[in-house]
Design an enzyme around this catalytic site. Structure first.
Site, PDB file in Angstrom:
ATOM      1  N   SER A 201       1.521  -9.531  -0.693  1.00 19.13           N
ATOM      2  CA  SER A 201       1.474  -8.305  -0.750  1.00 19.13           C
ATOM      3  C   SER A 201       1.562  -7.582   0.356  1.00 19.13           C
ATOM      4  CB  SER A 201      -0.151  -7.966  -1.090  1.00 19.13           C
ATOM      5  OG  SER A 201      -1.096  -8.623  -0.417  1.00 19.13           O
TER       6      SER A 201
ATOM      7  N   GLU B 123     -10.112   5.402   2.743  1.00 19.97           N
ATOM      8  CA  GLU B 123     -10.792   4.451   3.550  1.00 19.97           C
ATOM      9  C   GLU B 123      -9.828   3.341   3.696  1.00 19.97           C
ATOM     10  OE1 GLU B 123     -10.040   4.668   0.129  1.00 19.97           O
ATOM     11  OE2 GLU B 123      -9.314   2.931  -0.098  1.00 19.97           O
TER      12      GLU B 123
ATOM     13  N   LYS C  32       0.676  -1.259  -0.183  1.00 22.15           N
ATOM     14  CA  LYS C  32      -0.026   0.042   0.012  1.00 22.15           C
ATOM     15  C   LYS C  32       1.046   1.306  -0.001  1.00 22.15           C
ATOM     16  CE  LYS C  32      -4.022  -1.821   0.104  1.00 22.15           C
ATOM     17  NZ  LYS C  32      -5.059  -1.454  -0.960  1.00 22.15           N
TER      18      LYS C  32
END
Lengths: 262, 393
Positions: free
Chosen positions: B374, B107, B85
């Protein structure tokens, strides 16, 4: 001139909103008729959606109540069909795109025409995406209402040019819901819009009382009241007809030109 | 100006109030993406602050255990803040700063994107507010504390299913209230154009590095690249630079929850229909009346009823294959990787690991599978413990 533009001919216009199916289908019919015969000039009927991103809590909750009873688009067309037997008040559906796409745009607008819907407001369809439904709406003679926001700025000319029916001027940033104060310079925005079009302008978002309605209609042709109406329905549930009639008639008297009521 | 479509998907389906900001973002991004100074600053943040390039690790034990193709792990879990991210967030926050916004909002589902955004905001001195579903706050309480520690305000979203979808709704509402000074740092390759493109570009560093690193180690392209897909940011990042290499098989693993034959699933490609939501046309899980369906996955990060528009297009054109993986299967993979390699993957990434476990034994020994890990799984340990207690006692 179409039915929607026509109502603006003689006086300041009051547009009221309710959510279809809140508290239930029969009451929605009753409340539309009650508002129509007590001063509303046009009624906006909200199609409930699971994730209404333009709505504040009041209308979110109303849509939640309606959806909990499994209301669908055919039920909503039935409401309009039944109202049309008793009233010729212009009716506009307010919706998000997804339920329409799912139902089929062609089928949706054909049904609108058959039952007597006059126009549509699609919250998540800006000018850039209007080709999504425009040809279907045009074919059935359903007017697609254009929204102009406080942030529209340089977009005002292009939005205004293609508007029909009336221009829906969004009073404030953010979502629907009652506001104590409206800070946008409505007068300046209305002047900008009037330079480009002869269409009437109605202001919505945040308006709830007589003094706001009176102030706004100094500069524009009508007001749109949503959350304040829905709050009455939320509070009085099955017994809101009288309160709605009283509320609508107070606002209408106040904005009628020549009226002495403050 | 194009409104950003991938085939028929994408677009800008948002209220008029937000159109000015989205156009402003589109223009700004088109200017900055080719500007040398912006790219230098971004690269420096990625390398010096986030710790890029992330490792491409040959998982020897897992390879031996599975007895087939060589398994490589792209270690996005080793980035600062523990997931991919941060790549996108540093880019967007830098962009926000350049266009003069003073506040960022975002969000978050599992909390990874929220933590990354709070981190970038702390670094670049911006005000930060995060919206997170109440249910996700319960499942990922550690991340809530991390965000608060970093100086962000965390808002519990109580509407709808109280998960990622509702967090996006609430962030969009807040954005429309404060659009004049606020930048929406969108976490996945979704939403209105240009977000899917921006997020993909900022995440494409993943596939760029995989390609270079693997070439150095093996002097060839991978045979398969596997990544998990919720909205689809780590996967589009891991796929992007391989899309034109037709010989590389690309596989996205979506969350099947308790199974695609149940209602408790979030497998959008398997179960969804074309719809319009959260600013884009794509596939969405829907009810028979065109309402957005409540979805479910053990993984808060994949618990979303839609998928990014580029993925929808890659599915239609059959360039990427999308495979549903259940909670049980993901938990198995979570344990497998922890035990064999000493790497605890995020439960999201474990969905991709599971499918690699199925695929590797069927492939020849010199074939290569790259799995995008991830994120790291520390955040999930508590929840897996509870899950196992509830399911296997």
């Amino acid at each position: 001139m179409n039915r929607i533009t026509e109502i603006f001919k003689n006086n300041k216009v009051l547009i009221t909103y309710l959510t279809a199916g809140d508290p239930d289908i029969l009451k929605t019919e009753e409340y539309i008729l009650s508002m129509a015969s007590n001063g509303s000039d046009l009624i906006e009927i909200g199609i409930p959606f699971s994730d209404p991103v333009s709505e504040g809590e009041t209308i979110q909750n109303a849509m939640g109540r309606a959806l909990s009873k499994n209301i669908n688009l055919d039920d909503i067309f039935n409401i309009v069909f039944n109202v049309r037997k008793k009233s010729d008040i212009p009716l506009i559906l307010m919706t998000y795109l997804n339920p329409l796409l799912f139902y089929g745009y062609g089928r949706f607008f054909k049904s609108c025409k058959e039952v007597g819907v006059n126009g549509i407001i699609i919250c998540d369809m800006p000018f850039e995406e209007q080709e999504e439904v425009k040809c279907f709406a045009d074919k059935c003679g359903i007017i697609v209402i254009t929204l102009i926001a406080p942030t529209s700025n340089e977009r005002i000319p292009i939005l205004t040019k293609q508007a029909e029916g009336f221009v829906y001027l969004v009073s404030s940033l953010g979502v629907t819901g009652v506001r104590n104060k409206i800070t946008t310079d409505i007068k300046t925005m209305a002047t900008e819009i009037k330079k480009i079009t002869n269409l009437p302008i109605a202001v919505g978002f945040g308006i709830s009382n007589v003094s706001q309605a009176k102030e706004i209609t100094k500069y524009v042709d009508g007001v749109i009241i949503g959350s304040a109406v829905v709050e009455i329905i939320e509070r009085y549930k099955d017994h809101a007809a009288f309160k709605l009639a009283e509320y609508v008639s107070d606002i209408k008297k106040a904005i009628t030109v020549g009226s002495k009521i403050l | 100006m194009s409104n950003g479509k991938f085939g028929i998907y994408g677009g800008q389906y948002i209220p008029e109030t937000l159109m000015h900001a989205i156009k402003e973002l589109e223009i700004a991004y088109n200017n900055f993406k080719s500007e040398k100074q912006f790219n230098n600053e971004f690269k420096s943040l990625l390398d010096e602050y986030a710790g890029r390039p992330s490792r491409l690790y040959f998982a020897k034990n897992a390879t031996e255990e599975l007895g087939g193709a060589k398994v490589y792990l792209k270690r996005e879990d080793l980035n600062h803040t523990g997931s991919h991210k941060i790549n996108n967030v540093l880019g967007q926050t830098l962009l926000a700063k350049k266009i003069g916004k003073t506040r960022v909002i975002a969000e978050t589902g599992a909390g990874q994107h929220g933590v990354a955004t709070a981190t970038a905001a702390a670094l670049l001195n911006m005000e930060c507010e995060i919206f997170m579903g109440e249910k996700d706050i319960e499942r990922q309480s550690l991340n809530v504390f991390r965000m608060q520690l970093l100086g962000a305000k965390v808002n519990a979203v109580k509407s709808g299913t109280r998960t990622l979808k509702d967090a996006v709704n609430e962030t969009m509402r807040e954005w429309s209230r404060s659009v004049d000074y606020t930048f929406y740092v969108l976490g996945s390759a979704m939403g209105p154009h240009p977000y899917p493109q921006i997020v993909r570009d900022f995440q494409s560093v993943i596939s760029k590095e995989i390609k270079e690193q693997l070439f150095e180690k093996e002097s060839k392209l991978p045979d398969v690249v596997i990544a998990c897909v919720g909205g689809g940011s780590n996967s589009i990042g891991a796929f992007y630079n391989f899309i034109n290499d037709k010989e590389v098989k690309l596989i996205g693993c979506e969350a099947a929850g308790k199974g695609i034959d149940t209602f408790e699933t979030a497998a959008t490609i398997a179960k969804g229909k074309i719809g319009i939501f959260h600013g884009m046309k794509s596939y969405f899980c829907q009810t028979e009346n065109g309402q957005i369906a409540p979805v479910y996955s053990i993984s808060a990060g994949l618990d979303y009823p839609g998928i990014g528009p580029e993925h929808a297009h890659l599915h239609d054109t059959r360039r990427v294959e999308y495979i549903p993986v259940t909670d049980d299967e993901a938990v198995k993979a979570f344990e497998f990787l922890s035990k064999t390699e000493g790497i605890i993957p995020a439960i999201e990434s474990a969905h991709a690991v599971y499918y690699a476990m199925q695929l590797a034994p069927k492939m020849v020994k010199d074939a290569i599978i790259v799995i995008c890990i991830s994120g790291r799984g520390d955040k999930d340990v508590d929840m897996i413990l509870k899950y196992k207690g509830a399911n296997h006692k």
